[in-house]
Design a protein around this motif. Structure first.
Motif, mmCIF file in Angstrom:
data_model
loop_
_atom_site.group_PDB
_atom_site.id
_atom_site.type_symbol
_atom_site.label_atom_id
_atom_site.label_comp_id
_atom_site.label_asym_id
_atom_site.label_seq_id
_atom_site.Cartn_x
_atom_site.Cartn_y
_atom_site.Cartn_z
ATOM 1 N N PHE A 84 -6.173 -2.046 6.117
ATOM 2 C CA PHE A 84 -4.869 -1.517 6.178
ATOM 3 C C PHE A 84 -3.997 -1.979 7.353
ATOM 4 O O PHE A 84 -4.421 -1.586 8.507
ATOM 5 N N GLU A 103 -2.099 -3.499 2.058
ATOM 6 C CA GLU A 103 -3.379 -3.842 1.942
ATOM 7 C C GLU A 103 -3.835 -5.262 2.051
ATOM 8 O O GLU A 103 -3.480 -6.075 1.386
ATOM 9 N N THR A 155 -0.476 -1.508 9.218
ATOM 10 C CA THR A 155 0.819 -0.548 9.224
ATOM 11 C C THR A 155 1.728 -0.870 10.465
ATOM 12 O O THR A 155 1.373 -0.751 11.357
ATOM 13 N N ALA A 181 0.836 -1.200 -0.003
ATOM 14 C CA ALA A 181 -0.041 0.121 0.049
ATOM 15 C C ALA A 181 0.793 1.280 -0.071
ATOM 16 O O ALA A 181 0.140 2.368 0.221
ATOM 17 N N ARG A 211 3.628 -0.823 4.825
ATOM 18 C CA ARG A 211 2.104 -0.833 5.041
ATOM 19 C C ARG A 211 1.467 -1.647 3.913
ATOM 20 O O ARG A 211 2.014 -1.595 2.790
#
Length: 215
Positions: free
Chosen positions: A206, A134, A208, A104, A132
């Protein structure tokens, strides 16, 4: 099928082959054959040839019976084969990690590795210290997601943002949420999500990972 009454059989006119066979059983063969001939309007009963006619009829019946038995055995085998084929089960398709996650961020490199059944194993690397990825909706039978984080020197936090907009802190730098395990490796860390935490991320969103030494 119940056994027919002998007198009822004798009164049927004209008799059918089912009746004739019962006559053979009930009247010991010879008498049944004579009764069959007498009761049939299309056949003439001749005492001088009755035994010959009876023997010929019995040979025909035996031949037909063998054919029927063989046919039933063959049909049973075919049906048995169909039944076995219908009961055959196939193993479920393995989980495809490529279809369930992607990077991402431009500087986040996402890779994947072989994993045990009902698990996913990813590798997440970044040069900025913030990685990050997805994640799409995960299968219901998925039991664990493992993410290797090479190059991370001191993870400060792991955050989750669901597609619905909800946020969750999976790791605060010291302790993880229920079902989250963070382990230091020779190079970097390994993050594993299962149990209650896996249910949190199952619908997609998402993930992170933030390193203390980030750019």
């Amino acid at each position: 099928m119940g056994e027919p009454d002998r007198q009822c059989l004798r009164l049927q006119s004209p008799p059918d082959w089912h009746t004739f066979i019962w006559w053979l059983v009930l009247d010991d063969g010879a008498n049944g054959w004579r009764d069959f001939l007498r009761a049939s309007p299309n056949l003439n009963y001749n005492p001088s040839t009755a035994d010959i006619d009876r023997d010929e009829a019995m040979r025909v019946i035996k031949a037909i019976s063998k054919g029927l038995v063989y046919g039933l055995i063959s049909l049973g085998g075919a049906l048995g084969g169909v039944t076995l084929a219908g009961c055959t089960t196939t193993a479920p398709d393995p989980v495809n990690p490529r279809a369930l996650a992607q990077s991402a961020l431009a500087d986040t490199h996402l890779g994947w590795k072989p994993a045990p059944a009902n698990q996913l194993n990813y590798s997440l690397a970044t040069s900025s210290g913030i990685a990050r990825m997805e994640m799409r909706e995960l299968p219901e039978d998925l039991q664990a997601v493992t993410i290797e984080l090479p190059g991370m020197r001191n993870i400060e936090g792991v955050q989750w943002q669901a597609v619905s907009g909800d946020h969750a802190l999976l790791f605060d730098g010291g302790e993880g949420a229920d079902g989250v395990t963070v382990k230091r490796q020779h190079r970097g860390y390994t993050l594993q999500v299962q149990g209650a935490a896996l249910d949190t991320i199952r619908r997609g969103g998402f993930l992170t990972v933030i390193d203390y030494y980030r750019n």
